[in-house]
Design a protein around this motif. Structure first.
Motif, PDB file in Angstrom:
ATOM      1  N   ALA A   1      -2.529  11.538  18.151  1.00 32.10           N
ATOM      2  CA  ALA A   1      -3.356  10.422  18.646  1.00 32.10           C
ATOM      3  C   ALA A   1      -4.609  10.943  19.345  1.00 32.10           C
ATOM      4  CB  ALA A   1      -2.540   9.559  19.609  1.00 32.10           C
ATOM      5  N   ASP A   2      -4.441  12.020  20.135  1.00 36.96           N
ATOM      6  CA  ASP A   2      -5.620  12.607  20.796  1.00 36.96           C
ATOM      7  C   ASP A   2      -6.599  13.167  19.771  1.00 36.96           C
ATOM      8  OD1 ASP A   2      -4.573  11.943  23.228  1.00 36.96           O
ATOM      9  OD2 ASP A   2      -3.728  13.945  23.628  1.00 36.96           O
TER      10      ASP A   2
ATOM     11  N   THR B   1      -8.496  10.304  18.220  1.00 38.88           N
ATOM     12  CA  THR B   1      -9.535   9.788  19.131  1.00 38.88           C
ATOM     13  C   THR B   1     -10.751  10.706  19.143  1.00 38.88           C
ATOM     14  OG1 THR B   1      -7.846   8.764  20.524  1.00 38.88           O
ATOM     15  CG2 THR B   1     -10.025   9.118  21.501  1.00 38.88           C
TER      16      THR B   1
ATOM     17  N   GLU C   1     -12.767  10.166  16.054  1.00 40.80           N
ATOM     18  CA  GLU C   1     -13.591   8.953  16.135  1.00 40.80           C
ATOM     19  C   GLU C   1     -14.841   9.196  16.974  1.00 40.80           C
ATOM     20  OE1 GLU C   1     -11.313   5.703  17.546  1.00 40.80           O
ATOM     21  OE2 GLU C   1      -9.876   5.726  15.873  1.00 40.80           O
TER      22      GLU C   1
ATOM     23  N   LEU D   1     -14.895   2.407  23.311  1.00 34.02           N
ATOM     24  CA  LEU D   1     -14.238   3.659  22.952  1.00 34.02           C
ATOM     25  C   LEU D   1     -14.715   4.800  23.833  1.00 34.02           C
ATOM     26  CD1 LEU D   1     -12.422   5.266  20.946  1.00 34.02           C
ATOM     27  CD2 LEU D   1     -14.457   5.526  19.495  1.00 34.02           C
TER      28      LEU D   1
ATOM     29  N   PRO E   1     -13.362   4.105  28.103  1.00 34.00           N
ATOM     30  CA  PRO E   1     -12.094   3.353  28.115  1.00 34.00           C
ATOM     31  C   PRO E   1     -11.613   2.991  29.511  1.00 34.00           C
ATOM     32  CG  PRO E   1     -11.699   5.678  27.683  1.00 34.00           C
ATOM     33  CD  PRO E   1     -13.178   5.495  27.656  1.00 34.00           C
TER      34      PRO E   1
END
Length: 402
Positions: free
Chosen positions: A235-236, A239, A242, A271, A274
């Protein structure tokens, strides 16, 4: 025609109405009350000619010709005033008429408002007019004390001259002060825009240099994501991928500006920040695309508001966006400490920041963008602390920085 010259012609027009009223009142008082034997037809004819000319001037000023020669036009107006004054003085005593000194008032107006050669030409025309009134003037037949009447005329002439000169001088001084303020604002704007162009050139060079390491980092993130053995690490990595894609998109937009979707811009800002609570109101049409400079404006305002809120311990930003009748309206409200009394608000100055560690470009670029797009932006204090920044942008006329 330049604004200063138009202002001078309008001022002459106002003074001319006063002259018309004064001449009419003088004729009535001299003939009806003092019983002087005046040639009424020539005198009333002069008043009528001056009034007709002033009406013509009013019509021309409403339909100003930008190609007209302003100084020549003002000189022509003064010539008409001198000719009518010479006519009036000539038919009411000639050189013995104390109101002949009003030629000096017209010359003084020209000396204060026109270049030297036009002022000298006006002085020469005034001399010719006074000489003609003296040479061809009709003497007045006065019953009673002519000397006392002359003294009253001199006193009236002094009062009229003083009032005209004071009125004109104060108006001219006010126009000059306004021009100085406008020039100071233009100099400041020019210096700011020069700094923005230099900053844009430097940003383009840096974008070219950053493109290669960003591409390398993207490949590395793909490898890290493929080799990640836990969901949190994957997940990191996603991110970070992105964020890197967002950076590369911004760099491409520097080279080839393209219209952007503001909803997407707001999502990208969420994003990047956050930790900030964004309260959104208003709605935008799904088909709306705007100049990338509008996106930069919105991001700069949001970042400034977020930084102010974080410094005050309230990481929250309120955002309102609405599009109506070809105009984009927006408001960004922060929950910071409010205005710094020693900080310049609008127009903002480049490279001067009121935040610790700030670069001093966000608010300056925002104000320059709004100014360039023909919009308006205001800053006001918010109830309970913080600042509200409102902006309105017409989206029909969009230009890019050269």
């Amino acid at each position: 025609m330049p604004r200063t010259e138009i202002s001078f012609l309008r001022l002459l027009c106002s003074l001319r109405w006063l002259a018309i009223g004064g001449q009419a009142a003088t004729i009535l008082v001299a003939s009806a009350i003092l019983g002087l034997d005046l040639p009424l037809h020539p005198l009333w004819g002069g008043v009528a000619v001056l009034a007709a000319f002033n009406l013509y001037v009013l019509v021309r000023l409403r339909h100003d010709d930008p190609d007209a020669q302003p100084h020549a036009t003002a000189f022509a107006h003064l010539l008409v005033d001198i000719a009518v004054l010479a006519w009036m003085v000539g038919w009411s005593g000639g050189i013995t008429n104390p109101f002949g000194m009003l030629f000096l008032v017209l010359i003084a107006l020209a000396a204060l408002a026109l270049p030297r050669r036009w002022a000298l030409a006006t002085a020469l025309a005034g001399l010719v007019g006074y000489a003609a009134a003296a040479a061809f003037g009709q003497p007045l037949v006065v019953e009673g004390n002519a000397y006392e009447l002359l003294l009253w005329g001199i006193a009236a002439n002094f009062v009229i001259s003083m009032a005209v000169i004071v009125y004109f001088s104060t108006r001219l001084a006010s126009d000059l002060r306004r021009r100085e303020r406008e020039l100071a604002a233009l100099r400041e704007r020019f210096a700011r825009n020069e700094g923005i162009v230099a900053l844009a050139t430097h940003a383009a060079a840096m974008a070219h240099e950053l493109n290669t390491p960003l591409a390398t980092m993207t490949l590395l993130i793909d490898e890290i994501e493929a080799q990640a053995d836990t969901d949190a690490l994957r997940a990191d990595a996603a991110t970070m991928a992105e964020l890197l894609a967002l950076c590369r998109e911004r760099i491409r937009n520097l080279a080839v500006p393209a219209e952007v979707d503001l909803e997407q811009v707001v999502g990208q800002w969420r994003l990047v920040r956050p930790a900030i609570e964004l309260r959104r109101t208003g709605s935008l049409p799904a088909s709306l695309r705007v100049d990338p400079s509008v996106a930069h404006l919105l991001q700069a305002l949001l970042n400034n508001a977020a930084d102010a809120g974080e410094q005050a311990g309230v990481p929250r930003v309120d955002l309102f966006l609405e599009y109506r009748d070809g105009t984009l309206g927006g408001e960004v409200r922060d929950y910071g400490r409010g205005f710094d009394p020693n900080q310049t608000l609008l127009p903002a100055t480049l490279f001067r920041s009121g935040k610790p560690g700030g670069l001093g470009v966000g608010l300056a670029l925002s104000h320059a963008t709004v100014e360039r797009l023909g919009g308006e932006m205001t800053m006001t204090g918010a109830e309970g602390g913080g600042v509200r920044i409102r902006f309105r942008l017409p989206l029909e006329h969009i230009e890019y920085w050269p």
